[in-house]
Design an enzyme around this catalytic site. Structure first.
Site, PDB file in Angstrom:
ATOM      1  N   GLY A 154      11.479   3.698   5.420  1.00 52.26           N
ATOM      2  CA  GLY A 154      10.214   3.441   6.106  1.00 52.26           C
ATOM      3  C   GLY A 154       9.181   2.775   5.217  1.00 52.26           C
ATOM      4  N   CYS A 213      -0.288  -9.367  -2.003  1.00 50.49           N
ATOM      5  CA  CYS A 213       0.145  -7.967  -2.047  1.00 50.49           C
ATOM      6  C   CYS A 213      -1.099  -7.103  -1.839  1.00 50.49           C
ATOM      7  CB  CYS A 213       0.811  -7.637  -3.375  1.00 50.49           C
ATOM      8  SG  CYS A 213       1.070  -5.861  -3.576  1.00 50.49           S
ATOM      9  N   HIS A 228       4.754  -2.754  -2.795  1.00 49.25           N
ATOM     10  CA  HIS A 228       4.262  -2.553  -4.160  1.00 49.25           C
ATOM     11  C   HIS A 228       4.496  -1.061  -4.367  1.00 49.25           C
ATOM     12  CE1 HIS A 228       1.037  -3.255  -7.458  1.00 49.25           C
ATOM     13  NE2 HIS A 228       1.435  -1.977  -7.561  1.00 49.25           N
ATOM     14  N   ASP A 247      -5.029   7.558   0.819  1.00 42.75           N
ATOM     15  CA  ASP A 247      -4.310   6.802   1.852  1.00 42.75           C
ATOM     16  C   ASP A 247      -5.251   6.580   3.039  1.00 42.75           C
ATOM     17  OD1 ASP A 247      -1.017   6.375   2.563  1.00 42.75           O
ATOM     18  OD2 ASP A 247      -2.453   6.298   4.225  1.00 42.75           O
ATOM     19  N   HIS A 284       4.678   2.703  -4.652  1.00 44.26           N
ATOM     20  CA  HIS A 284       3.598   3.681  -4.562  1.00 44.26           C
ATOM     21  C   HIS A 284       4.192   5.055  -4.305  1.00 44.26           C
ATOM     22  CE1 HIS A 284       4.363   1.900  -0.606  1.00 44.26           C
ATOM     23  NE2 HIS A 284       4.119   3.094  -0.103  1.00 44.26           N
TER      24      HIS A 284
HETATM   25  P1  AMP Z   1       4.963   3.334   2.866  1.00 45.68           P
HETATM   26  O1  AMP Z   1       5.385   3.542   4.285  1.00 45.68           O
HETATM   27  O2  AMP Z   1       5.601   4.316   1.910  1.00 45.68           O
HETATM   28  O3  AMP Z   1       5.115   1.896   2.431  1.00 45.68           O
HETATM   29  O4  AMP Z   1       3.427   3.712   2.829  1.00 45.68           O
HETATM   30  C1  AMP Z   1       2.398   2.777   2.887  1.00 45.68           C
HETATM   31  C2  AMP Z   1       1.134   3.589   2.943  1.00 45.68           C
HETATM   32  O5  AMP Z   1       0.048   2.749   2.644  1.00 45.68           O
HETATM   33  C3  AMP Z   1       0.865   4.208   4.311  1.00 45.68           C
HETATM   34  O6  AMP Z   1       0.747   5.627   4.181  1.00 45.68           O
HETATM   35  C4  AMP Z   1      -0.456   3.558   4.732  1.00 45.68           C
HETATM   36  O7  AMP Z   1      -1.293   4.431   5.451  1.00 45.68           O
HETATM   37  C5  AMP Z   1      -1.057   3.178   3.397  1.00 45.68           C
HETATM   38  N1  AMP Z   1      -2.003   2.073   3.433  1.00 45.68           N
HETATM   39  C6  AMP Z   1      -1.855   0.893   4.062  1.00 45.68           C
HETATM   40  N2  AMP Z   1      -2.948   0.114   3.853  1.00 45.68           N
HETATM   41  C7  AMP Z   1      -3.783   0.837   3.063  1.00 45.68           C
HETATM   42  C8  AMP Z   1      -5.067   0.590   2.507  1.00 45.68           C
HETATM   43  N3  AMP Z   1      -5.727  -0.568   2.700  1.00 45.68           N
HETATM   44  N4  AMP Z   1      -5.647   1.561   1.764  1.00 45.68           N
HETATM   45  C9  AMP Z   1      -5.006   2.730   1.570  1.00 45.68           C
HETATM   46  N5  AMP Z   1      -3.790   3.020   2.051  1.00 45.68           N
HETATM   47  C10 AMP Z   1      -3.184   2.096   2.793  1.00 45.68           C
HETATM   48 ZN    ZN Z   2       1.403  -5.677  -5.792  1.00 44.72          ZN
END
Ligand code: AMP
Ligand code: ZN
Length: 114
Positions: free
Chosen positions: A93, A4, A98, A30, A100
């Protein structure tokens, strides 16, 4: 939780720009910001999405929201406005499974969202 991405950030195995941490949650920038302020706030305990949070863990949800409000204040967007987004499952989307909360601010948001 193995494999994860956000658990790896919690454990320091993947770098992130942390803006807040306590025993229950962490918040970090992000990696692909959609607004001048775009912070993710996550419980340290792994739940794939809101759908998987059991009733007895409900306190973490209010904790995240109140910390989001505090971070918005500290980042200077509490008065101008901010949006909290919780994508849940396929049609939303959601890409990282995990749970967030996105905290977005620093620009005028559109409605309806895409
Ligand atoms: P979601 O579409 O709600 O699942 O959002 C996932 C978010 O995680 C997106 O806005 C990505 O830009 C962000 N994300 C993915 N990998 C990372 C990372 N390594 N560090 C910070 N944010 C991330
Ligand atoms: Zn997790």
């Amino acid at each position: 939780m193995e494999n994860c991405l956000f658990c790896k950030i919690i454990h320091g195995e993947i770098p992130a720009k942390k803006v807040f941490e306590d025993e229950k949650i962490i918040a970090f920038d992000d990696i692909n910001p959609q607004a001048p302020i775009h912070i993710l706030i996550i419980p340290k305990e792994h739940f794939a999405s809101l759908n998987e949070i059991p009733e007895e863990k409900k306190d973490v949800l209010s904790h995240v929201l109140l910390k989001a409000r505090q971070i918005a204040r500290e980042k200077g967007v509490a008065k101008s406005g901010y949006r909290i987004v919780l994508n849940t499952a396929r049609d939303s989307g959601q890409e990282v499974f995990h749970i967030h909360f996105h905290l977005l601010g620093g620009r005028k948001m559109l409605w309806p969202p895409g």
